[in-house]
Enzyme design. Sequence first.
Site, PDB file in Angstrom:
ATOM      1  N   LYS A   1     -12.767  -0.999   6.428  1.00  9.75           N
ATOM      2  CA  LYS A   1     -12.191  -1.998   7.337  1.00  9.75           C
ATOM      3  C   LYS A   1     -12.687  -1.785   8.762  1.00  9.75           C
ATOM      4  O   LYS A   1     -13.316  -2.658   9.335  1.00  9.75           O
ATOM      5  CB  LYS A   1     -10.671  -1.971   7.256  1.00  9.75           C
ATOM      6  CG  LYS A   1     -10.186  -2.391   5.868  1.00  9.75           C
ATOM      7  CD  LYS A   1      -8.992  -1.596   5.456  1.00  9.75           C
ATOM      8  CE  LYS A   1      -8.694  -1.659   3.983  1.00  9.75           C
ATOM      9  NZ  LYS A   1      -8.810  -2.941   3.308  1.00  9.75           N
TER      10      LYS A   1
ATOM     11  N   ASP B   1      -1.581   7.014   5.679  1.00 11.16           N
ATOM     12  CA  ASP B   1      -2.685   6.182   5.211  1.00 11.16           C
ATOM     13  C   ASP B   1      -3.000   5.210   6.352  1.00 11.16           C
ATOM     14  O   ASP B   1      -2.229   4.297   6.632  1.00 11.16           O
ATOM     15  CB  ASP B   1      -2.238   5.426   3.947  1.00 11.16           C
ATOM     16  CG  ASP B   1      -3.267   4.383   3.504  1.00 11.16           C
ATOM     17  OD1 ASP B   1      -4.344   4.282   4.125  1.00 11.16           O
ATOM     18  OD2 ASP B   1      -2.980   3.672   2.524  1.00 11.16           O
TER      19      ASP B   1
ATOM     20  N   TRP C   1       0.825  -1.215   0.000  1.00  7.04           N
ATOM     21  CA  TRP C   1       0.000   0.000   0.000  1.00  7.04           C
ATOM     22  C   TRP C   1       0.849   1.252   0.000  1.00  7.04           C
ATOM     23  O   TRP C   1       0.536   2.221  -0.693  1.00  7.04           O
ATOM     24  CB  TRP C   1      -1.021  -0.036   1.132  1.00  7.04           C
ATOM     25  CG  TRP C   1      -2.044  -1.083   0.832  1.00  7.04           C
ATOM     26  CD1 TRP C   1      -2.196  -2.284   1.447  1.00  7.04           C
ATOM     27  CD2 TRP C   1      -3.014  -1.057  -0.231  1.00  7.04           C
ATOM     28  NE1 TRP C   1      -3.201  -3.012   0.847  1.00  7.04           N
ATOM     29  CE2 TRP C   1      -3.724  -2.271  -0.180  1.00  7.04           C
ATOM     30  CE3 TRP C   1      -3.358  -0.127  -1.210  1.00  7.04           C
ATOM     31  CZ2 TRP C   1      -4.757  -2.585  -1.081  1.00  7.04           C
ATOM     32  CZ3 TRP C   1      -4.381  -0.428  -2.101  1.00  7.04           C
ATOM     33  CH2 TRP C   1      -5.060  -1.633  -2.030  1.00  7.04           C
TER      34      TRP C   1
END
Length: 360
Positions: A196, A172, A102
């Site tokens: 999530k 992030d 990511w």
Amino acid sequence: MNRAHNFNAGPAALPLEVLQTAQAELTDFMGSGMSVIEMSHRGKEFDQVNNEANAAVRRLMGVSDDYEVLFLQGGASLQFCMVPMNLCREGKKADYINTGAWASKALKEAQILGKANVIWDGKPEGFLRCPDAGEITVSPDAEYVHICSNETIGGIRYTEFPETGSVPLIADMSSDIMSRVIDVNKFGMIYAGAQKNIGPSGLALVIIRKDLIERAPENLSTMLKYSTHAKNASMFNTPNTWGIYILKLVCEHVEKLGGVAAMQKINEEKAAILYNVLDGSDFWKTVMDKKSRSIMNVVWRLETEELEKKFIAEAKERNMIGLKGHRSVGGIRASIYNAVPKASVQALADFMNEFEKQNG
Ligand code: PMP
């Protein structure tokens, strides 16, 4: 009711209470005779939802008035390019720390714009850890430092965040937002896809320091400017009303459970249940540096891919869903976000012990 033991990486488990509230309110929201997704986003009912969602995020995370809380679309992925477009000014660069899949995606978008400077790269070591604070040297003229606080695929996280001095730290936090207590004031900006820990997909939470919003160049498209969304309370265009509504319910639910500190305690306990099994024998293969191991995404392997397949199939027979590792890395991954009950984690640990007895 047959609720699965849901170990999906995202979209992922939501609290049952939240789903039940949404269900109860679905056909007649606040006496309007409409559902929340059938009404104007400019009406008084949704305005209240939007304000309450914003206020709940602020309370839960201790966000001061120096920051804007925004609900944007395009997921966390749009933030990968919005961040450099808005916050890295003409002729300048930003520092990126690469800890896995990511962080690499965020880095790639900054590279496309010619704005990235990699100051730490875990790739040569196989992305087994996040750097310690002492390992990071920030470029004095960097516009910001970008990190991914928890690598959803690699299963690693920062236990301590880099010290970046006056250079804004941008994180992030898609896969660990509201799972542990953090000091928002240490960050210039935090962003997260909601799917999530805090809601459904298609919604990104952005917490951004107000002074940084003004950095964006004039010629940036209206929709891509944080200032557009800040000036319009996230309602420049039609927002993801359903997403904001569910996020509000999730936040209020977390508050009832005792807030982020209470979530952190339970999350640490849940993770320890799995890591104790994994550390208990060589049957289970974990390669990540212990200090960096994620408490949200627990990742491991077995001796062979056949055995992994068998594990996942037998788990499924026990109603344990979502344990297959990401397609890019294989293996097994249990995502144990805020809404995954401890009982589900215990059931998985019990099954692991049983599986080892039969196959070890
Ligand atoms: N960052 C991280 C850490 C993620 O786990 C994900 C999604 N799995 C993303 C970014 C991308 O989020 P989205 O799909 O909402 O764009």
